[in-house]
Design a protein around this motif. Structure first.
Motif, PDB file in Angstrom:
ATOM      1  N   LEU A 290      -6.873   3.458   5.476  1.00  0.00           N
ATOM      2  CA  LEU A 290      -5.759   2.517   5.482  1.00  0.00           C
ATOM      3  C   LEU A 290      -6.154   1.126   5.978  1.00  0.00           C
ATOM      4  O   LEU A 290      -5.765   0.114   5.379  1.00  0.00           O
ATOM      5  CB  LEU A 290      -4.612   3.074   6.330  1.00  0.00           C
ATOM      6  CG  LEU A 290      -3.361   2.204   6.411  1.00  0.00           C
ATOM      7  CD1 LEU A 290      -2.799   1.916   5.026  1.00  0.00           C
ATOM      8  CD2 LEU A 290      -2.301   2.875   7.284  1.00  0.00           C
ATOM      9  N   ALA A 291      -6.893   1.059   7.056  1.00  0.00           N
ATOM     10  CA  ALA A 291      -7.235  -0.251   7.624  1.00  0.00           C
ATOM     11  C   ALA A 291      -7.983  -1.121   6.614  1.00  0.00           C
ATOM     12  O   ALA A 291      -7.654  -2.295   6.420  1.00  0.00           O
ATOM     13  CB  ALA A 291      -8.050  -0.080   8.900  1.00  0.00           C
ATOM     14  N   SER A 292      -8.965  -0.523   5.940  1.00  0.00           N
ATOM     15  CA  SER A 292      -9.733  -1.313   4.970  1.00  0.00           C
ATOM     16  C   SER A 292      -8.870  -1.684   3.770  1.00  0.00           C
ATOM     17  O   SER A 292      -9.029  -2.760   3.186  1.00  0.00           O
ATOM     18  CB  SER A 292     -10.977  -0.539   4.512  1.00  0.00           C
ATOM     19  OG  SER A 292     -10.617   0.692   3.905  1.00  0.00           O
TER      20      SER A 292
ATOM     21  N   LEU B 135      -3.220   5.013  -1.940  1.00  0.00           N
ATOM     22  CA  LEU B 135      -4.144   5.835  -1.168  1.00  0.00           C
ATOM     23  C   LEU B 135      -3.609   7.266  -1.213  1.00  0.00           C
ATOM     24  O   LEU B 135      -2.502   7.527  -0.734  1.00  0.00           O
ATOM     25  CB  LEU B 135      -4.232   5.367   0.290  1.00  0.00           C
ATOM     26  CG  LEU B 135      -4.711   3.936   0.546  1.00  0.00           C
ATOM     27  CD1 LEU B 135      -4.669   3.636   2.043  1.00  0.00           C
ATOM     28  CD2 LEU B 135      -6.126   3.734   0.010  1.00  0.00           C
ATOM     29  N   LEU B 136      -4.387   8.185  -1.805  1.00  0.00           N
ATOM     30  CA  LEU B 136      -3.944   9.566  -1.965  1.00  0.00           C
ATOM     31  C   LEU B 136      -4.914  10.502  -1.281  1.00  0.00           C
ATOM     32  O   LEU B 136      -6.133  10.292  -1.324  1.00  0.00           O
ATOM     33  CB  LEU B 136      -3.834   9.926  -3.450  1.00  0.00           C
ATOM     34  CG  LEU B 136      -2.902   9.053  -4.295  1.00  0.00           C
ATOM     35  CD1 LEU B 136      -2.958   9.491  -5.754  1.00  0.00           C
ATOM     36  CD2 LEU B 136      -1.469   9.097  -3.772  1.00  0.00           C
ATOM     37  N   GLY B 137      -4.389  11.553  -0.666  1.00  0.00           N
ATOM     38  CA  GLY B 137      -5.253  12.493   0.037  1.00  0.00           C
ATOM     39  C   GLY B 137      -4.801  13.925  -0.110  1.00  0.00           C
ATOM     40  O   GLY B 137      -3.689  14.220  -0.566  1.00  0.00           O
ATOM     41  N   GLY B 138      -5.678  14.832   0.288  1.00  0.00           N
ATOM     42  CA  GLY B 138      -5.392  16.259   0.267  1.00  0.00           C
ATOM     43  C   GLY B 138      -6.564  17.025   0.827  1.00  0.00           C
ATOM     44  O   GLY B 138      -7.631  16.451   1.102  1.00  0.00           O
TER      45      GLY B 138
ATOM     46  N   THR C  35      -1.536   2.185  12.860  1.00  0.00           N
ATOM     47  CA  THR C  35      -2.412   1.233  12.174  1.00  0.00           C
ATOM     48  C   THR C  35      -1.626   0.007  11.722  1.00  0.00           C
ATOM     49  O   THR C  35      -2.068  -1.127  11.904  1.00  0.00           O
ATOM     50  CB  THR C  35      -3.091   1.904  10.969  1.00  0.00           C
ATOM     51  OG1 THR C  35      -3.899   2.996  11.432  1.00  0.00           O
ATOM     52  CG2 THR C  35      -3.969   0.917  10.217  1.00  0.00           C
ATOM     53  N   CYS C  36      -0.459   0.232  11.138  1.00  0.00           N
ATOM     54  CA  CYS C  36       0.363  -0.888  10.673  1.00  0.00           C
ATOM     55  C   CYS C  36       0.803  -1.769  11.840  1.00  0.00           C
ATOM     56  O   CYS C  36       0.832  -3.005  11.718  1.00  0.00           O
ATOM     57  CB  CYS C  36       1.573  -0.373   9.918  1.00  0.00           C
ATOM     58  SG  CYS C  36       1.178   0.356   8.314  1.00  0.00           S
ATOM     59  N   ALA C  37       1.145  -1.153  12.963  1.00  0.00           N
ATOM     60  CA  ALA C  37       1.541  -1.938  14.137  1.00  0.00           C
ATOM     61  C   ALA C  37       0.390  -2.832  14.596  1.00  0.00           C
ATOM     62  O   ALA C  37       0.606  -3.976  15.006  1.00  0.00           O
ATOM     63  CB  ALA C  37       1.981  -1.008  15.265  1.00  0.00           C
ATOM     64  N   GLY C  38      -0.848  -2.317  14.484  1.00  0.00           N
ATOM     65  CA  GLY C  38      -2.003  -3.108  14.859  1.00  0.00           C
ATOM     66  C   GLY C  38      -2.206  -4.330  13.980  1.00  0.00           C
ATOM     67  O   GLY C  38      -2.739  -5.354  14.432  1.00  0.00           O
ATOM     68  N   TYR C  39      -1.770  -4.238  12.735  1.00  0.00           N
ATOM     69  CA  TYR C  39      -1.891  -5.357  11.806  1.00  0.00           C
ATOM     70  C   TYR C  39      -0.610  -6.195  11.732  1.00  0.00           C
ATOM     71  O   TYR C  39      -0.561  -7.184  11.003  1.00  0.00           O
ATOM     72  CB  TYR C  39      -2.245  -4.855  10.405  1.00  0.00           C
ATOM     73  CG  TYR C  39      -3.699  -4.470  10.272  1.00  0.00           C
ATOM     74  CD1 TYR C  39      -4.669  -5.429   9.983  1.00  0.00           C
ATOM     75  CD2 TYR C  39      -4.110  -3.156  10.443  1.00  0.00           C
ATOM     76  CE1 TYR C  39      -6.010  -5.086   9.864  1.00  0.00           C
ATOM     77  CE2 TYR C  39      -5.450  -2.796  10.324  1.00  0.00           C
ATOM     78  CZ  TYR C  39      -6.386  -3.765  10.040  1.00  0.00           C
ATOM     79  OH  TYR C  39      -7.716  -3.418   9.930  1.00  0.00           O
ATOM     80  N   GLY C  40       0.408  -5.754  12.457  1.00  0.00           N
ATOM     81  CA  GLY C  40       1.653  -6.504  12.473  1.00  0.00           C
ATOM     82  C   GLY C  40       2.431  -6.461  11.173  1.00  0.00           C
ATOM     83  O   GLY C  40       3.157  -7.392  10.841  1.00  0.00           O
TER      84      GLY C  40
ATOM     85  N   VAL D 224       0.860  -1.172   0.000  1.00  0.00           N
ATOM     86  CA  VAL D 224       0.000   0.000   0.000  1.00  0.00           C
ATOM     87  C   VAL D 224       0.899   1.225   0.000  1.00  0.00           C
ATOM     88  O   VAL D 224       1.824   1.329   0.815  1.00  0.00           O
ATOM     89  CB  VAL D 224      -0.933   0.033   1.223  1.00  0.00           C
ATOM     90  CG1 VAL D 224      -1.657   1.378   1.321  1.00  0.00           C
ATOM     91  CG2 VAL D 224      -1.954  -1.098   1.152  1.00  0.00           C
ATOM     92  N   LEU D 225       0.661   2.149  -0.932  1.00  0.00           N
ATOM     93  CA  LEU D 225       1.429   3.386  -1.044  1.00  0.00           C
ATOM     94  C   LEU D 225       0.509   4.550  -0.702  1.00  0.00           C
ATOM     95  O   LEU D 225      -0.456   4.813  -1.419  1.00  0.00           O
ATOM     96  CB  LEU D 225       1.990   3.555  -2.462  1.00  0.00           C
ATOM     97  CG  LEU D 225       3.269   2.791  -2.825  1.00  0.00           C
ATOM     98  CD1 LEU D 225       3.068   1.284  -2.705  1.00  0.00           C
ATOM     99  CD2 LEU D 225       3.731   3.146  -4.230  1.00  0.00           C
ATOM    100  N   LEU D 226       0.794   5.222   0.411  1.00  0.00           N
ATOM    101  CA  LEU D 226      -0.079   6.286   0.914  1.00  0.00           C
ATOM    102  C   LEU D 226       0.640   7.619   0.850  1.00  0.00           C
ATOM    103  O   LEU D 226       1.769   7.737   1.336  1.00  0.00           O
ATOM    104  CB  LEU D 226      -0.501   5.959   2.349  1.00  0.00           C
ATOM    105  CG  LEU D 226      -1.460   6.934   3.040  1.00  0.00           C
ATOM    106  CD1 LEU D 226      -2.374   6.188   4.024  1.00  0.00           C
ATOM    107  CD2 LEU D 226      -0.721   8.050   3.783  1.00  0.00           C
ATOM    108  N   GLY D 227      -0.021   8.622   0.263  1.00  0.00           N
ATOM    109  CA  GLY D 227       0.582   9.943   0.165  1.00  0.00           C
ATOM    110  C   GLY D 227      -0.429  11.046   0.384  1.00  0.00           C
ATOM    111  O   GLY D 227      -1.610  10.898   0.065  1.00  0.00           O
ATOM    112  N   VAL D 228       0.034  12.151   0.938  1.00  0.00           N
ATOM    113  CA  VAL D 228      -0.811  13.316   1.191  1.00  0.00           C
ATOM    114  C   VAL D 228      -0.232  14.524   0.460  1.00  0.00           C
ATOM    115  O   VAL D 228       0.974  14.797   0.544  1.00  0.00           O
ATOM    116  CB  VAL D 228      -0.909  13.621   2.699  1.00  0.00           C
ATOM    117  CG1 VAL D 228      -1.651  14.925   2.938  1.00  0.00           C
ATOM    118  CG2 VAL D 228      -1.608  12.476   3.429  1.00  0.00           C
ATOM    119  N   ALA D 229      -1.102  15.214  -0.281  1.00  0.00           N
ATOM    120  CA  ALA D 229      -0.726  16.437  -1.000  1.00  0.00           C
ATOM    121  C   ALA D 229       0.497  16.163  -1.892  1.00  0.00           C
ATOM    122  O   ALA D 229       0.620  15.069  -2.438  1.00  0.00           O
ATOM    123  CB  ALA D 229      -0.478  17.576  -0.012  1.00  0.00           C
TER     124      ALA D 229
END
Length: 290
Positions: free
Chosen positions: A184-186, A143-146, A211-216, A115-120
């Protein structure tokens, strides 16, 4: 093996474009493009030779190409005098470039679902990473946000490079309403992701790491921390990070980073020197001599 040491070169502006809320600049920077690895950055001098703006401006790299002698593309927003000067440059103008700088993303040895997550405009750093991960047959989910539609960077490129793309905007003008980390979780569950790569402000990276720590699963995060020099001299971009020895070290984002393992950063202590960090000031007891 390509020399990975940074160089300082005069970069020639090849193109300057406005895309959404951001400026995209492509520079011919011999020596930088061939040394670059995903996650590294460049530092540009601003203001010209007679400028009183002594500090460089640091930018993530959106793309490198061997064409035209080696080009480097950066994406930035105009926030002050330095970036305003850069935005005013035109093709064939010259700007001093140092790079590539910093620690790159670690890459998997075998295909893993990412999963590749980025903001702005921080999302720019995901695309050279995606190109290398694709070469290693890794499934990619973006996953992209702004804040709004104009502030989401790279949605079109993500659709070309990824297996899936989800977008979140704070004003609800594009994709889901809310913050991208809320998706992210979904995304981890739906893709059965094995690693998350993230480029975003600190608050987002804190949420991603938890979140990642919660999923190991591991989170590799590229920190957006203001850098005054980009070379580790000024110590303005330090973060408390747990080292391999289990101790907390105050490390420089520009040298030991900008990429860190999310679970190693002490997010709640960012902006402070934890009392148990190596070299931290020690409070004196009553009557004790310094």
């Amino acid at each position: 093996m390509t020399d990975s040491s940074p160089v300082q070169v005069p970069g020639t502006v090849l193109t300057m474009r406005r895309i959404g809320a951001y400026q995209t600049m492509t520079l011919v920077a011999p020596g930088v493009a061939e040394r670059f690895r995903p996650g590294q950055f460049v530092a540009l001098a601003v203001g010209g030779e007679q400028s009183s703006m002594l500090l460089r401006r640091c930018f993530a790299v959106r793309e490198v190409k061997p064409d035209y002698g080696g080009t480097v593309e950066i994406v930035f927003s105009v926030r002050g005098k330095g970036t305003q000067w850069l935005a005013g440059l035109r093709p064939r103008d010259i700007v001093d470039v140092a790079g590539p700088l910093g620690r790159p993303f670690p890459l998997p040895r075998y295909p893993v679902t990412c999963v590749l997550l980025g903001v702005a405009h921080a999302s720019a750093a995901l695309f050279p990473l995606a190109a290398v991960l694709r070469q290693r047959d890794c499934p990619l989910h973006f996953l992209l946000g702004g804040a709004g539609t104009e502030e989401v960077h790279g949605a079109r490129g993500a659709r070309r490079a990824g297996d899936s793309v989800a977008v979140a905007t704070e004003d609800g003008s594009l994709g889901s309403a809310g913050r991208v980390e809320d998706l992210l979780a979904s995304a981890i569950e739906g893709a059965q992701a094995e690693v998350v790569y993230a480029c975003a402000p600190l608050e987002t990276l804190r949420s991603v790491s938890r979140t990642c720590a919660g999923y190991g699963i591991p989170a590799q995060v590229a920190v957006e921390e203001p850098m005054a020099c980009g070379t580790g001299v000024c110590m303005a971009c330090v973060l408390p990070v747990i080292g391999d020895d289990g101790a907390t070290h105050m490390v420089r984002t520009c040298v030991e980073g900008p990429v860190f393992r999310g679970e190693r950063v002490r997010w709640d202590d960012v902006g402070t020197i934890p009392f148990d960090a190596l070299g931290a000031p020690r409070a004196l007891r009553l009557g004790e001599r310094p």
